[in-house]
Design an enzyme around this catalytic site. Structure first.
Site, mmCIF file in Angstrom:
data_model
loop_
_atom_site.group_PDB
_atom_site.id
_atom_site.type_symbol
_atom_site.label_atom_id
_atom_site.label_comp_id
_atom_site.label_asym_id
_atom_site.label_seq_id
_atom_site.Cartn_x
_atom_site.Cartn_y
_atom_site.Cartn_z
ATOM 1 C CB ILE A 45 26.296 4.509 -35.472
ATOM 2 C CG1 ILE A 45 27.538 5.191 -34.885
ATOM 3 C CG2 ILE A 45 26.665 3.241 -36.215
ATOM 4 C CD1 ILE A 45 28.306 4.324 -33.901
ATOM 5 N N GLY A 46 25.235 7.801 -35.735
ATOM 6 C CA GLY A 46 24.594 8.827 -34.916
ATOM 7 C C GLY A 46 25.287 10.159 -35.034
ATOM 8 N N GLY A 48 26.551 13.196 -32.259
ATOM 9 C CA GLY A 48 26.680 13.683 -30.898
ATOM 10 C C GLY A 48 26.520 15.186 -30.836
ATOM 11 C CB THR A 49 27.059 17.559 -28.040
ATOM 12 O OG1 THR A 49 26.339 16.720 -27.124
ATOM 13 C CG2 THR A 49 26.723 19.005 -27.738
ATOM 14 N N GLY A 51 29.564 16.434 -33.169
ATOM 15 C CA GLY A 51 30.166 15.684 -34.258
ATOM 16 C C GLY A 51 29.377 14.462 -34.696
ATOM 17 C CB ILE A 52 28.985 12.961 -38.052
ATOM 18 C CG1 ILE A 52 28.173 14.196 -38.471
ATOM 19 C CG2 ILE A 52 28.404 11.713 -38.690
ATOM 20 C CD1 ILE A 52 28.341 14.568 -39.929
ATOM 21 C CB VAL A 53 29.207 8.859 -33.973
ATOM 22 C CG1 VAL A 53 30.016 7.689 -33.418
ATOM 23 C CG2 VAL A 53 29.243 10.030 -32.995
ATOM 24 C CE LYS A 68 31.519 13.596 -30.705
ATOM 25 N NZ LYS A 68 31.228 13.750 -29.272
ATOM 26 C CG ASP A 163 23.719 16.472 -23.341
ATOM 27 O OD1 ASP A 163 22.518 16.644 -23.049
ATOM 28 O OD2 ASP A 163 24.115 16.309 -24.513
#
Length: 360
Positions: A45-46, A48-49, A51-53, A68, A163
């Site tokens: 789904i995305g 992050g700064t 890591g992969i989620v 995550k 952030d």
């Protein structure tokens, strides 16, 4: 010292008192942590700064969670310090408007670590890109009040997020907004210790950061709050700079040229002498938002104070008359529902870099 035999799936530890190694029994190798095998990954789904989620299902409870994966690709000596900070901070944070860290789980050979987070169906960046009509002002107020309550909790616990942006604001199906992605967050104290100015996504970065300050306070989060409020009201980013120089110029075009009179210490900032700022004496916020009430404009101006010491706090904002005048904030449960973009699509490989709202 530890050895991992990938072929036999064994972990061997070196004994201190006696020479040689001993094998760790499978039932003990994860310690108190569960294995990521207990979670079924549903879709990515995305990113992050740090890591992969993934959207995932806890096979023990059937609960849908966000999983995550902590980036380990550049680390040779264990967990990245950024991830340790995020884990440490999130474990002590409990607030309805802050994403919840439920537990930490590990991969098959302990070479990977996953954070199990509370799942939210939407993020505001995706919503803004896919909504057929913009949020109403009552809905914007509902969102911002929740963001401010979560931020007030963070700041009271001496934590700067560093952030804040629309892609780091998540929303559940019940209209509950939660601040996420604490990869750049820091705890702070008195006196304030120097920190790197290369934080906060460019479009949301406060002028003191752009001018090289290493003294960071909660005021950098509040500038980002102003950018988020303006973006929700206008349905587009307020200051979409393409470089740091361009970002500063956009701020000056909007708010006027800073000076020692309105911002004591401005000329002494590390990069102040490196930029030739245009002479622009006017504040153009009213021209940017001609339909906004006086209370709304006062709030935006308070958030966009050049001097960090004079900038609005989360408490100031929560007391603003803007949230007490019509249209009043709607209740979270009355927020509209939307298709679950995070459920149905696989996020692009570099979601933050490719999104129109998540550039530098």
């Amino acid at each position: 010292m530890a050895e991992v035999d990938l072929e036999s799936d064994q972990i061997r530890l070196k004994c201190i008192r006696k020479e040689g190694f001993f094998t760790v029994p499978p039932e003990h190798r994860l310690g108190r942590c569960r294995s990521v095998k207990e979670f079924e990954k549903l879709n990515r789904i995305g990113e992050g700064t740090y890591g992969i989620v993934y959207r995932a299902r806890d096979t023990q409870t059937d609960e849908i969670v966000a999983l995550k994966k902590v980036r380990m690709d550049k680390e040779k000596d264990g967990i990245p310090i950024s991830s340790l900070r995020e884990i440490t901070l999130l474990l002590r944070l409990r607030h309805p408007n802050i994403v919840e860290l439920k537990e930490v789980v590990v991969g098959n050979h302990l070479e990977s670590i996953f954070l199990v987070m509370g799942y939210c169906e939407q993020d505001l960046a995706s919503l803004l890109e896919n909504m057929p009509t913009p949020f109403s002002e009552a809905q914007v107020k509902c969102i911002m009040l929740q963001v401010l309550r979560g931020l007030q909790y963070l700041h009271r616990n001496f934590i700067i997020h560093r952030d804040l942006k629309v892609s780091n604001l998540l929303m559940t199906d019940k209209g509950c907004v939660k601040t996420a992605d604490f990869g750049l967050a820091r705890a702070y104290g008195v006196p304030v210790k120097p920190m790197t100015p290369k934080v906060v996504t460019l479009w949301y970065r406060a002028p003191e950061l752009l001018l090289g300050t290493t003294t960071q306070t909660t005021s950098i989060d509040m500038w980002a709050v102003g950018c988020i409020l303006a973006e929700l009201l206008a349905h587009k980013p307020l200051l979409p700079g393409t470089s740091e120089i361009h970002q500063i110029d956009l701020i000056v075009q909007l708010l006027g040229t800073p000076s020692e009179n309105i911002w004591p210490g401005f000329s002494k900032l590390p990069l102040a002498g490196q930029y030739s700022l245009r002479k622009q004496p006017y504040n153009n916020l009213k021209h940017k938002f001609p339909w906004l009430s006086e209370a709304g404009l006062r709030l935006l101006n308070f958030l966009f104070m050049y001097d960090p010491k004079k900038r609005a706090t989360s408490g100031d904002c929560l007391e603003s008359s803007y949230f007490k005048e019509k249209p009043l904030p709607c209740e979270p449960e009355l927020m509209p529902t939307f298709p679950h973009h995070r459920n149905k699509r696989a996020a692009p490989a570099a979601a933050e870099g490719q999104s129109k709202r998540c550039r530098p």
